[in-house]
Motif scaffolding. Structure first.
Motif, PDB file in Angstrom:
ATOM      1  N   HIS A 108      39.832  37.246  27.560  1.00 21.24           N
ATOM      2  CA  HIS A 108      39.067  38.452  27.882  1.00 21.24           C
ATOM      3  C   HIS A 108      39.065  38.754  29.377  1.00 21.24           C
ATOM      4  O   HIS A 108      38.417  39.701  29.812  1.00 21.24           O
ATOM      5  CB  HIS A 108      37.626  38.300  27.392  1.00 21.24           C
ATOM      6  CG  HIS A 108      37.520  37.957  25.933  1.00 21.24           C
ATOM      7  ND1 HIS A 108      37.861  38.845  24.937  1.00 21.24           N
ATOM      8  CD2 HIS A 108      37.139  36.814  25.299  1.00 21.24           C
ATOM      9  CE1 HIS A 108      37.690  38.274  23.755  1.00 21.24           C
ATOM     10  NE2 HIS A 108      37.249  37.037  23.950  1.00 21.24           N
ATOM     11  N   GLN A 114      30.514  42.562  33.251  1.00 19.78           N
ATOM     12  CA  GLN A 114      30.640  42.689  31.801  1.00 19.78           C
ATOM     13  C   GLN A 114      31.422  43.957  31.478  1.00 19.78           C
ATOM     14  O   GLN A 114      31.207  44.989  32.111  1.00 19.78           O
ATOM     15  CB  GLN A 114      29.259  42.751  31.138  1.00 19.78           C
ATOM     16  CG  GLN A 114      28.417  41.504  31.320  1.00 19.78           C
ATOM     17  CD  GLN A 114      28.989  40.308  30.572  1.00 19.78           C
ATOM     18  OE1 GLN A 114      29.486  40.429  29.458  1.00 19.78           O
ATOM     19  NE2 GLN A 114      28.921  39.137  31.195  1.00 19.78           N
ATOM     20  N   PRO A 171      41.704  29.169  23.391  1.00 16.76           N
ATOM     21  CA  PRO A 171      40.236  29.141  23.415  1.00 16.76           C
ATOM     22  C   PRO A 171      39.631  28.014  22.590  1.00 16.76           C
ATOM     23  O   PRO A 171      38.545  27.531  22.872  1.00 16.76           O
ATOM     24  CB  PRO A 171      39.847  30.513  22.835  1.00 16.76           C
ATOM     25  CG  PRO A 171      41.057  31.358  22.975  1.00 16.76           C
ATOM     26  CD  PRO A 171      42.223  30.426  22.881  1.00 16.76           C
ATOM     27  N   ARG A 202      37.951  29.014  27.621  1.00 15.96           N
ATOM     28  CA  ARG A 202      37.453  29.518  26.346  1.00 15.96           C
ATOM     29  C   ARG A 202      37.436  31.051  26.319  1.00 15.96           C
ATOM     30  O   ARG A 202      37.581  31.660  25.261  1.00 15.96           O
ATOM     31  CB  ARG A 202      36.052  28.975  26.093  1.00 15.96           C
ATOM     32  CG  ARG A 202      35.530  29.210  24.663  1.00 15.96           C
ATOM     33  CD  ARG A 202      34.131  28.644  24.497  1.00 15.96           C
ATOM     34  NE  ARG A 202      34.116  27.225  24.817  1.00 15.96           N
ATOM     35  CZ  ARG A 202      33.233  26.653  25.638  1.00 15.96           C
ATOM     36  NH1 ARG A 202      32.315  27.397  26.243  1.00 15.96           N
ATOM     37  NH2 ARG A 202      33.281  25.361  25.868  1.00 15.96           N
ATOM     38  N   ASN A 203      37.282  31.647  27.491  1.00 10.34           N
ATOM     39  CA  ASN A 203      37.168  33.111  27.555  1.00 10.34           C
ATOM     40  C   ASN A 203      38.334  33.767  28.290  1.00 10.34           C
ATOM     41  O   ASN A 203      38.248  34.950  28.655  1.00 10.34           O
ATOM     42  CB  ASN A 203      35.857  33.495  28.254  1.00 10.34           C
ATOM     43  CG  ASN A 203      34.636  33.068  27.476  1.00 10.34           C
ATOM     44  OD1 ASN A 203      34.240  33.702  26.509  1.00 10.34           O
ATOM     45  ND2 ASN A 203      34.030  31.958  27.890  1.00 10.34           N
ATOM     46  N   SER A 204      39.415  33.022  28.523  1.00  4.46           N
ATOM     47  CA  SER A 204      40.523  33.547  29.320  1.00  4.46           C
ATOM     48  C   SER A 204      41.198  34.759  28.685  1.00  4.46           C
ATOM     49  O   SER A 204      41.783  35.593  29.380  1.00  4.46           O
ATOM     50  CB  SER A 204      41.565  32.450  29.567  1.00  4.46           C
ATOM     51  OG  SER A 204      42.079  31.967  28.333  1.00  4.46           O
TER      52      SER A 204
END
Length: 221
Positions: free
Chosen positions: A67, A194, A4, A63-65
């Motif tokens: 999650h 989300q 990230p 950056r969000n992989s």
């Protein structure tokens, strides 16, 4: 997974922190470049526009992989097929576990109630005058279902069978409120993308005020 680029919480001197930060950022950019290369290759194979997935989007994904979650579901038709034809020991393990036995039995009751309806044209206990007869019929379908699924006999919970038939396919407003609230929450998760939605079938036991998540895909051998 791609790095990230953010440094985890830690104690360090200013110089050490800045050096480590530069290393993280350099590795993160290198990972972005590698992912971008893979994306470009895939787009070429599909004969799609190279600009369809921007570098900024790839950077955001990397950056969000950590999650990202991939959830696979089976259809309702497949669930019924799994329940009736699978030789998996998963359901049997639920029925024999002290912590999950009651809710697993509730799950089984709903499946067998659908079989009852297909065979007799109404749900168990729908007509008051045939209550006792329906209780016996439902017990027979439960035992037959266990046999067809290759499962060992389990102690039949009389309380649940009687309550299920006494309900007569009715919709109790307090139960509907709880289930409706859960359904609304899951719908919001899917629409907004989300948080992680539930995977499997959620059983709500209003008698004990407990829930159990049945992992339907584990019915497959």
């Amino acid at each position: 997974l791609p790095l990230p680029g953010a440094i985890p919480d830690m104690t360090a001197t200013t110089d050490l922190y800045l050096d480590l930060k530069r290393l993280y950022e350099t590795k993160a950019e290198a990972d972005v470049a590698r992912v971008a290369s893979h994306v470009k290759g895939i787009l070429q194979e599909l004969k799609r526009d190279q600009g369809e997935v921007s570098l900024e989007y790839i950077r955001l994904f990397c950056r969000n992989s950590n999650h990202v979650r991939v959830l696979k579901y089976i259809s309702l038709e497949e669930e019924y097929k799994c329940f009736s034809q699978s030789r998996s020991s998963y359901l049997q393990s639920l029925l024999y576990s002290e912590n999950t036995a009651e809710n697993a039995f509730v799950y089984m009751l709903f499946h067998t109630a659908d079989k009852f309806h297909a065979r007799h044209g109404h749900f168990p206990g729908y007509f008051d005058q045939g209550m006792q007869e329906d209780i016996g019929r439902l017990k027979g379908i439960i035992n037959a279902t266990l046999s067809e699924s290759g499962l060992s006999p389990v102690p039949i919970c009389e309380e649940y069978i009687h309550e299920f038939c006494r309900c007569g396919a009715g919709e109790i407003h307090t139960v509907a409120a709880v289930v409706g609230g859960v359904l609304a929450e899951e719908a919001i998760k899917l629409l907004t993308r989300q948080f992680v939605p539930l995977q499997g079938t959620l059983v709500y036991n209003a008698i004990r005020s407990t829930t159990e998540k049945i992992q339907d895909h584990q019915f497959w051998p």
